[in-house]
Design an enzyme around this catalytic site. Structure first.
Site, PDB file in Angstrom:
ATOM      1  N   LYS A  10       0.840  -1.212   0.000  1.00  0.00           N
ATOM      2  CA  LYS A  10       0.000   0.000   0.000  1.00  0.00           C
ATOM      3  C   LYS A  10       0.864   1.247   0.000  1.00  0.00           C
ATOM      4  O   LYS A  10       2.039   1.204   0.405  1.00  0.00           O
ATOM      5  CB  LYS A  10      -0.924   0.033   1.221  1.00  0.00           C
ATOM      6  CG  LYS A  10      -0.235  -0.015   2.595  1.00  0.00           C
ATOM      7  CD  LYS A  10       0.237   1.306   3.164  1.00  0.00           C
ATOM      8  CE  LYS A  10       1.026   1.181   4.443  1.00  0.00           C
ATOM      9  NZ  LYS A  10       1.749   2.377   4.868  1.00  0.00           N
ATOM     10  N   ASP A 142      -2.293  -1.706  10.326  1.00  0.00           N
ATOM     11  CA  ASP A 142      -2.469  -1.651   8.866  1.00  0.00           C
ATOM     12  C   ASP A 142      -3.081  -2.930   8.286  1.00  0.00           C
ATOM     13  O   ASP A 142      -3.493  -2.937   7.127  1.00  0.00           O
ATOM     14  CB  ASP A 142      -1.094  -1.509   8.189  1.00  0.00           C
ATOM     15  CG  ASP A 142      -0.662  -0.080   8.015  1.00  0.00           C
ATOM     16  OD1 ASP A 142      -1.419   0.820   8.421  1.00  0.00           O
ATOM     17  OD2 ASP A 142       0.421   0.127   7.457  1.00  0.00           O
TER      18      ASP A 142
END
Ligand code: SUD
Ligand code: ADP
Length: 298
Positions: A10, A142
């Site tokens: 990401k 995350d």
């Protein structure tokens, strides 16, 4: 039968640290965006669990940072799923790393997410999305986003997610300077003040709602740049290398990786050559933001 599970990494298209919480974590407001750059986890039948890995495409100093033992975040995810389900099946599992570690790209968290998704398929565990997300949130802030993938606004510890529409794919150059930044130490530098706020992230969200990734990228900003640029010249030098050439560039997560937005793959290749010609020992990787089709294939 060998099953492959992709683990997309990401970038953060903007990140505001809001305040320190009572549990020691920080309340943040961020936009997560999946990118194609990712690792692969392979699963094959075996009577017990065995785990191995390698990172043949990464420079040695980065490859040597990745442990292929119980401390690997992917193995922690496996143990968490065993604890939750009581499953005693085996598997020969191999992790092929391509994502630079400790880079702000969520590589380890993405492997944990891919392990959850992969084992759910390989062992036919039939865990629901909510169950997977709940296990994910015990593994790292995350990890829930990396289980979902796509584009999302993350608040609280970064684990409360609001899905955003995915814009069309855009070319990116991922640039990893040599220094390493510990996420915990980077958060520790926050003293309560930042120029970047929820308003900044609201603006980025508006661009996402209009499918305008370029606008979102240009409007974004990251509190970690405020915290780390004053103590690491290499970060400022790296960002300026691209901004002075007219390219929009942002630091992802707690750094040190810079993300450069490009129109074409040719631009990315030309910039890679310029970095080499300037004798910078930064690792540069060409990738794209993920589309729905990329996510369906993973
Ligand atoms: C900064 C971000 C932005 O996406 O990414 P990276 O730069 O790591 O990729 C994340 O917040 C990183 O999330 P993640 O890497 O999952 O963090 P965790 O393993 O849960 O926590 C590592 C340490 O970071 C600090 N931490 C993490 C998240 C948060 N919202 N506040 C914190 O203070 C805590 O000190 C924690 O012990
Ligand atoms: N699967 C994994 N991939 C990468 N690093 C891992 C993994 N498991 C544990 N680690 C450890 O976690 C640290 C942070 O790596 P990573 O998750 O890639 O950072 P970031 O969240 O900044 O992208 C590494 O320095 C490494 O020691």
């Amino acid at each position: 039968m060998v099953l492959e599970q992709l683990s997309h990494s990401k970038i953060n298209v903007g990140l505001a640290i809001l305040h320190k919480r009572d549990d020691g974590y920080h309340a943040i407001d961020t936009i997560f965006q999946s990118i194609r750059l990712g690792d692969s986890i392979y699963f094959a039948r075996h009577h017990s669990v065995v785990f191995s890995g390698m990172a043949p495409e990464l420079p040695a100093y980065m490859a040597n940072m990745i442990p292929y033992d119980e401390s690997n975040l992917a193995m922690k995810a496996l143990r968490a799923i065993q604890d939750y389900t009581g499953c005693q099946l085996g598997a020969a599992i191999h992790l092929l790393k391509r994502v630079p570690p400790a880079a702000g790209l969520g590589g380890g968290s993405a492997d944990a997410a891919a392990m959850l998704l992969g084992l759910n398929r390989f062992w036919d565990l039939r865990l629901t999305d909510d169950e997977l997300l709940s296990i994910a949130s015990t593994l790292g802030a995350d990890v829930p986003f990396l289980v979902k993938g796509g584009a999302a606004r993350g608040t609280s510890r970064g684990d409360v997610l609001e899905t955003l529409p995915l814009p069309k794919a855009h070319w990116l150059l991922v640039v990893k300077p040599t220094l390493s930044v510990s996420t915990a130490q980077a958060y520790h530098r926050f003293d309560g003040a930042s120029q970047i706020s929820t308003d900044t992230i609201d603006t980025v969200v508006n661009h996402y709602q209009n499918q305008d990734f370029i606008g979102a990228f240009k409007a974004s900003a990251n509190t970690f740049e405020e915290l780390l640029f004053p103590i690491h010249d290499e970060l400022r030098i790296c960002k300026e290398f691209f901004t002075t050439r007219g390219y929009d560039t942002i630091m992802t997560g707690s750094g040190p990786t810079m993300i450069v937005l490009l129109d074409t793959a040719r631009d990315a290749l030309a910039l890679q050559e310029e970095v080499k010609a300037a004798n910078h020992d930064w690792l540069t990787l060409i990738t794209k933001t993920c589309t729905e089709e990329d996510l369906e294939q993973s």
